[in-house]
Design a protein around this motif. Structure first.
Motif, PDB file in Angstrom:
ATOM      1  N   SER A  27      34.725  35.140  59.873  1.00 60.28           N
ATOM      2  CA  SER A  27      34.870  36.426  59.196  1.00 60.28           C
ATOM      3  C   SER A  27      33.513  37.080  58.998  1.00 60.28           C
ATOM      4  N   THR A  28      33.524  38.399  59.124  1.00 63.42           N
ATOM      5  CA  THR A  28      32.293  39.149  58.880  1.00 63.42           C
ATOM      6  C   THR A  28      32.175  39.418  57.379  1.00 63.42           C
ATOM      7  N   PRO A  29      30.986  39.737  56.911  1.00 62.91           N
ATOM      8  CA  PRO A  29      30.828  40.041  55.486  1.00 62.91           C
ATOM      9  C   PRO A  29      31.697  41.222  55.034  1.00 62.91           C
ATOM     10  N   GLU A  30      31.881  42.202  55.915  1.00 60.54           N
ATOM     11  CA  GLU A  30      32.713  43.356  55.566  1.00 60.54           C
ATOM     12  C   GLU A  30      34.165  42.940  55.356  1.00 60.54           C
ATOM     13  N   GLU A  31      34.665  42.050  56.234  1.00 61.53           N
ATOM     14  CA  GLU A  31      36.046  41.574  56.099  1.00 61.53           C
ATOM     15  C   GLU A  31      36.215  40.761  54.818  1.00 61.53           C
ATOM     16  N   LEU A  32      35.236  39.922  54.513  1.00 60.47           N
ATOM     17  CA  LEU A  32      35.299  39.128  53.295  1.00 60.47           C
ATOM     18  C   LEU A  32      35.248  40.020  52.051  1.00 60.47           C
ATOM     19  N   ALA A  33      34.398  41.052  52.096  1.00 60.51           N
ATOM     20  CA  ALA A  33      34.306  41.968  50.964  1.00 60.51           C
ATOM     21  C   ALA A  33      35.619  42.730  50.777  1.00 60.51           C
ATOM     22  N   THR A  34      36.214  43.186  51.870  1.00 58.62           N
ATOM     23  CA  THR A  34      37.483  43.905  51.794  1.00 58.62           C
ATOM     24  C   THR A  34      38.587  43.011  51.245  1.00 58.62           C
ATOM     25  N   GLU A  35      38.629  41.781  51.703  1.00 57.81           N
ATOM     26  CA  GLU A  35      39.632  40.832  51.215  1.00 57.81           C
ATOM     27  C   GLU A  35      39.422  40.530  49.733  1.00 57.81           C
ATOM     28  N   GLY A  36      38.176  40.366  49.325  1.00 53.39           N
ATOM     29  CA  GLY A  36      37.879  40.097  47.921  1.00 53.39           C
ATOM     30  C   GLY A  36      38.257  41.256  47.022  1.00 53.39           C
ATOM     31  N   ILE A  37      37.958  42.468  47.466  1.00 53.98           N
ATOM     32  CA  ILE A  37      38.313  43.648  46.668  1.00 53.98           C
ATOM     33  C   ILE A  37      39.825  43.780  46.565  1.00 53.98           C
ATOM     34  N   ALA A  38      40.540  43.500  47.656  1.00 52.63           N
ATOM     35  CA  ALA A  38      42.008  43.577  47.620  1.00 52.63           C
ATOM     36  C   ALA A  38      42.573  42.572  46.623  1.00 52.63           C
ATOM     37  N   LYS A  39      42.018  41.370  46.604  1.00 51.07           N
ATOM     38  CA  LYS A  39      42.492  40.359  45.647  1.00 51.07           C
ATOM     39  C   LYS A  39      42.185  40.771  44.212  1.00 51.07           C
ATOM     40  N   LEU A  40      41.003  41.343  43.992  1.00 55.81           N
ATOM     41  CA  LEU A  40      40.657  41.811  42.643  1.00 55.81           C
ATOM     42  C   LEU A  40      41.579  42.934  42.193  1.00 55.81           C
ATOM     43  N   MET A  41      41.917  43.843  43.093  1.00 60.24           N
ATOM     44  CA  MET A  41      42.823  44.944  42.745  1.00 60.24           C
ATOM     45  C   MET A  41      44.219  44.412  42.413  1.00 60.24           C
ATOM     46  N   ASP A  42      44.691  43.418  43.168  1.00 56.87           N
ATOM     47  CA  ASP A  42      45.988  42.805  42.868  1.00 56.87           C
ATOM     48  C   ASP A  42      45.965  42.136  41.494  1.00 56.87           C
ATOM     49  N   ALA A  43      44.889  41.418  41.206  1.00 52.14           N
ATOM     50  CA  ALA A  43      44.767  40.746  39.912  1.00 52.14           C
ATOM     51  C   ALA A  43      44.706  41.762  38.771  1.00 52.14           C
ATOM     52  N   LEU A  44      44.003  42.863  38.986  1.00 48.50           N
ATOM     53  CA  LEU A  44      43.921  43.903  37.970  1.00 48.50           C
ATOM     54  C   LEU A  44      45.289  44.535  37.732  1.00 48.50           C
ATOM     55  N   GLY A  45      46.063  44.738  38.806  1.00 49.18           N
ATOM     56  CA  GLY A  45      47.406  45.287  38.662  1.00 49.18           C
ATOM     57  C   GLY A  45      48.307  44.377  37.849  1.00 49.18           C
ATOM     58  N   VAL A  46      48.225  43.076  38.100  1.00 43.23           N
ATOM     59  CA  VAL A  46      49.025  42.112  37.342  1.00 43.23           C
ATOM     60  C   VAL A  46      48.590  42.110  35.887  1.00 43.23           C
ATOM     61  N   PHE A  47      47.305  42.187  35.651  1.00 41.53           N
ATOM     62  CA  PHE A  47      46.785  42.199  34.281  1.00 41.53           C
ATOM     63  C   PHE A  47      47.277  43.426  33.521  1.00 41.53           C
ATOM     64  N   ILE A  48      47.219  44.587  34.152  1.00 40.23           N
ATOM     65  CA  ILE A  48      47.649  45.821  33.491  1.00 40.23           C
ATOM     66  C   ILE A  48      49.142  45.784  33.197  1.00 40.23           C
ATOM     67  N   GLN A  49      49.938  45.221  34.104  1.00 40.53           N
ATOM     68  CA  GLN A  49      51.375  45.127  33.872  1.00 40.53           C
ATOM     69  C   GLN A  49      51.712  44.190  32.732  1.00 40.53           C
ATOM     70  N   SER A  50      50.823  43.241  32.426  1.00 36.79           N
ATOM     71  CA  SER A  50      51.100  42.290  31.352  1.00 36.79           C
ATOM     72  C   SER A  50      50.813  42.877  29.971  1.00 36.79           C
ATOM     73  N   ILE A  51      50.113  44.009  29.912  1.00 39.57           N
ATOM     74  CA  ILE A  51      49.825  44.660  28.636  1.00 39.57           C
ATOM     75  C   ILE A  51      51.095  45.340  28.144  1.00 39.57           C
ATOM     76  N   PRO A  52      51.465  45.139  26.886  1.00 37.32           N
ATOM     77  CA  PRO A  52      52.686  45.772  26.375  1.00 37.32           C
ATOM     78  C   PRO A  52      52.601  47.289  26.417  1.00 37.32           C
ATOM     79  N   GLN A  53      53.721  47.922  26.721  1.00 38.01           N
ATOM     80  CA  GLN A  53      53.793  49.379  26.769  1.00 38.01           C
ATOM     81  C   GLN A  53      54.572  49.875  25.559  1.00 38.01           C
ATOM     82  N   TYR A  54      54.199  51.024  25.031  1.00 36.01           N
ATOM     83  CA  TYR A  54      54.818  51.573  23.840  1.00 36.01           C
ATOM     84  C   TYR A  54      55.321  52.989  24.093  1.00 36.01           C
TER      85      TYR A  54
END
Length: 87
Positions: A27-54
């Motif tokens: 893998s090139t550094p660009e591919e690794l960076a893109t994959e890492g950012i995608a995983k971080l965005m997925d984790a952030l989405g899961v985190f935001i969904q776990s926050i209670p909504q009012y």
């Protein structure tokens, strides 16, 4: 509550890191960076969904402000976890 959120976020980041030997050298550094950012965005989405909504606050006839928690996906109200304070 803050400690629980902090531990949750740290656990997600540590679990996503994984061992360095598991990554391919092809893998090139660009591919690794893109994959890492995608995983971080997925984790952030899961985190935001776990926050209670009012819902929007409303004021009743006595002047009390009521803020209701929105219903969960299953259609059940989630039980709020109350923290005990010592006086």
């Amino acid at each position: 509550m803050k400690q629980v959120l902090l531990v949750s976020v740290l656990t997600v980041f540590v679990s996503m890191a994984g061992p360095a030997s598991a990554q391919s050298n092809d893998s090139t550094p660009e591919e690794l960076a893109t994959e890492g950012i995608a995983k971080l965005m997925d984790a952030l989405g899961v985190f935001i969904q776990s926050i209670p909504q009012y819902e929007m606050p409303e004021i009743n006839e006595e002047g009390d402000i009521i803020i209701r928690r929105k219903r969960t996906e299953e259609g059940e109200k989630s039980d709020p976890k109350l923290e005990e304070t010592s006086t």
